[in-house]
Design a protein around this motif. Structure first.
Motif, PDB file in Angstrom:
ATOM      1  N   LYS A  88      22.715 -41.223  41.014  1.00 20.31           N
ATOM      2  CA  LYS A  88      21.568 -42.424  41.907  1.00 20.31           C
ATOM      3  C   LYS A  88      20.801 -42.855  40.637  1.00 20.31           C
ATOM      4  O   LYS A  88      19.972 -43.299  41.499  1.00 20.31           O
ATOM      5  N   GLY A  89      20.998 -42.711  39.680  1.00 18.72           N
ATOM      6  CA  GLY A  89      20.171 -43.258  38.803  1.00 18.72           C
ATOM      7  C   GLY A  89      19.022 -42.236  38.008  1.00 18.72           C
ATOM      8  O   GLY A  89      18.012 -43.506  37.768  1.00 18.72           O
ATOM      9  N   GLY A  90      18.797 -41.668  37.705  1.00 18.23           N
ATOM     10  CA  GLY A  90      17.920 -40.285  37.884  1.00 18.23           C
ATOM     11  C   GLY A  90      17.582 -40.678  36.394  1.00 18.23           C
ATOM     12  O   GLY A  90      18.680 -41.064  35.122  1.00 18.23           O
ATOM     13  N   VAL A  91      16.207 -41.125  35.953  1.00 15.27           N
ATOM     14  CA  VAL A  91      15.869 -41.046  34.100  1.00 15.27           C
ATOM     15  C   VAL A  91      15.912 -39.888  33.224  1.00 15.27           C
ATOM     16  O   VAL A  91      15.639 -38.569  34.367  1.00 15.27           O
ATOM     17  N   LEU A  92      17.449 -39.752  33.185  1.00 17.15           N
ATOM     18  CA  LEU A  92      18.103 -38.554  32.004  1.00 17.15           C
ATOM     19  C   LEU A  92      16.585 -37.985  31.014  1.00 17.15           C
ATOM     20  O   LEU A  92      16.481 -37.180  30.611  1.00 17.15           O
ATOM     21  N   ALA A  93      16.023 -38.233  30.454  1.00 18.69           N
ATOM     22  CA  ALA A  93      15.028 -38.274  30.017  1.00 18.69           C
ATOM     23  C   ALA A  93      13.862 -37.785  30.730  1.00 18.69           C
ATOM     24  O   ALA A  93      13.727 -36.659  29.232  1.00 18.69           O
ATOM     25  N   GLU A  94      14.131 -37.460  31.832  1.00 19.17           N
ATOM     26  CA  GLU A  94      13.350 -36.591  32.065  1.00 19.17           C
ATOM     27  C   GLU A  94      13.303 -35.508  32.460  1.00 19.17           C
ATOM     28  O   GLU A  94      13.385 -35.040  33.457  1.00 19.17           O
ATOM     29  N   GLY A  95      14.404 -34.995  32.070  1.00 22.52           N
ATOM     30  CA  GLY A  95      15.366 -33.743  32.982  1.00 22.52           C
ATOM     31  C   GLY A  95      14.494 -32.724  32.000  1.00 22.52           C
ATOM     32  O   GLY A  95      14.267 -32.481  31.032  1.00 22.52           O
ATOM     33  N   MET A  96      14.916 -31.302  32.914  1.00 20.68           N
ATOM     34  CA  MET A  96      15.343 -29.896  32.309  1.00 20.68           C
ATOM     35  C   MET A  96      16.611 -29.884  31.665  1.00 20.68           C
ATOM     36  O   MET A  96      18.013 -29.972  31.220  1.00 20.68           O
ATOM     37  N   VAL A  97      16.024 -29.480  29.678  1.00 26.83           N
ATOM     38  CA  VAL A  97      17.481 -29.270  28.900  1.00 26.83           C
ATOM     39  C   VAL A  97      17.636 -27.885  28.821  1.00 26.83           C
ATOM     40  O   VAL A  97      16.097 -27.060  28.931  1.00 26.83           O
ATOM     41  N   SER A  98      18.513 -27.571  29.068  1.00 33.56           N
ATOM     42  CA  SER A  98      18.729 -26.217  28.599  1.00 33.56           C
ATOM     43  C   SER A  98      20.169 -25.613  27.953  1.00 33.56           C
ATOM     44  O   SER A  98      21.912 -26.355  28.081  1.00 33.56           O
ATOM     45  N   GLY A  99      20.291 -25.481  26.440  1.00 29.45           N
ATOM     46  CA  GLY A  99      21.361 -25.254  25.970  1.00 29.45           C
ATOM     47  C   GLY A  99      21.887 -26.611  25.723  1.00 29.45           C
ATOM     48  O   GLY A  99      21.472 -27.388  24.940  1.00 29.45           O
ATOM     49  N   GLU A 100      23.116 -26.793  25.365  1.00 27.58           N
ATOM     50  CA  GLU A 100      23.764 -28.226  25.414  1.00 27.58           C
ATOM     51  C   GLU A 100      23.515 -29.161  26.980  1.00 27.58           C
ATOM     52  O   GLU A 100      24.434 -30.266  27.017  1.00 27.58           O
ATOM     53  N   ILE A 130      17.271 -49.928  23.463  1.00 24.65           N
ATOM     54  CA  ILE A 130      17.539 -51.064  22.073  1.00 24.65           C
ATOM     55  C   ILE A 130      18.467 -52.485  22.626  1.00 24.65           C
ATOM     56  O   ILE A 130      19.530 -51.890  23.451  1.00 24.65           O
ATOM     57  N   GLY A 131      17.668 -52.970  22.801  1.00 27.43           N
ATOM     58  CA  GLY A 131      18.653 -54.512  24.035  1.00 27.43           C
ATOM     59  C   GLY A 131      18.591 -53.915  25.095  1.00 27.43           C
ATOM     60  O   GLY A 131      17.934 -53.635  26.344  1.00 27.43           O
ATOM     61  N   ALA A 132      20.219 -53.922  25.405  1.00 29.80           N
ATOM     62  CA  ALA A 132      20.429 -53.821  26.935  1.00 29.80           C
ATOM     63  C   ALA A 132      20.699 -52.124  26.828  1.00 29.80           C
ATOM     64  O   ALA A 132      20.723 -51.567  28.753  1.00 29.80           O
ATOM     65  N   HIS A 133      20.417 -51.479  26.293  1.00 30.03           N
ATOM     66  CA  HIS A 133      21.245 -50.186  26.225  1.00 30.03           C
ATOM     67  C   HIS A 133      19.480 -49.159  26.707  1.00 30.03           C
ATOM     68  O   HIS A 133      18.576 -49.718  26.127  1.00 30.03           O
ATOM     69  N   GLU A 134      19.660 -48.304  27.782  1.00 28.16           N
ATOM     70  CA  GLU A 134      18.577 -47.556  27.549  1.00 28.16           C
ATOM     71  C   GLU A 134      18.982 -46.318  27.409  1.00 28.16           C
ATOM     72  O   GLU A 134      19.946 -45.558  28.378  1.00 28.16           O
ATOM     73  N   ILE A 135      18.613 -45.593  26.710  1.00 31.29           N
ATOM     74  CA  ILE A 135      19.102 -44.203  25.483  1.00 31.29           C
ATOM     75  C   ILE A 135      18.297 -43.422  26.253  1.00 31.29           C
ATOM     76  O   ILE A 135      16.819 -43.426  25.327  1.00 31.29           O
ATOM     77  N   ALA A 136      18.791 -41.790  26.256  1.00 28.84           N
ATOM     78  CA  ALA A 136      17.721 -41.069  26.119  1.00 28.84           C
ATOM     79  C   ALA A 136      18.057 -40.026  24.616  1.00 28.84           C
ATOM     80  O   ALA A 136      19.652 -39.646  24.550  1.00 28.84           O
TER      81      ALA A 136
END
Ligand code: FES
Length: 105
Positions: free
Chosen positions: A51-63, A26-32
């Motif tokens: 180091k800038g890893g893409v968090l949307a590609e991470g594993m989710v566990s609980g919160e 969204i504009g300048a915002h990149e949001i996961a």
């Protein structure tokens, strides 16, 4: 003076896979965006403070999400990196409206 808030529709709830992230720009915002196992939605800045890893590609566990690069653990509610690592990512409020996920900037 109160800051102006923007409410942006980012997609239907059923388009966001459970426990996986979705990247939204969204504009300048990149949001996961994440849909937790309990159905709640979380939105955080999409870049790991390490180091800038893409968090949307991470594993989710609980919160939490685990960064896909070096496994830092980040809380999806307050954005804080969990010990022994340190740091923080920005979090965004979300709402659901008629099955649509809305991010508030
Ligand atoms: S870039 Fe995320 S843990 Fe290293």
């Amino acid at each position: 003076m109160e800051a102006i808030r923007y409410r942006i529709k980012v997609g239907a709830l059923n388009e966001i896979p459970e426990k996986l992230g979705k990247t939204v720009k969204i504009g300048a915002h990149e949001i996961a965006i994440f849909r937790l196992a309990n159905g709640e939605i979380r939105a955080i800045e999409n870049r790991c403070p390490h180091k800038g890893g893409v968090l949307a590609e991470g594993m989710v566990s609980g919160e939490h999400v685990f960064c896909p690069m070096h496994d830092w653990k980040i809380n999806l509610k307050d954005g804080k990196v969990q010990a022994p690592d340190i740091g923080c990512v920005k979090t965004y409020k979300t709402e659901l409206q008629d099955g649509e996920v809305i991010v508030i900037l």
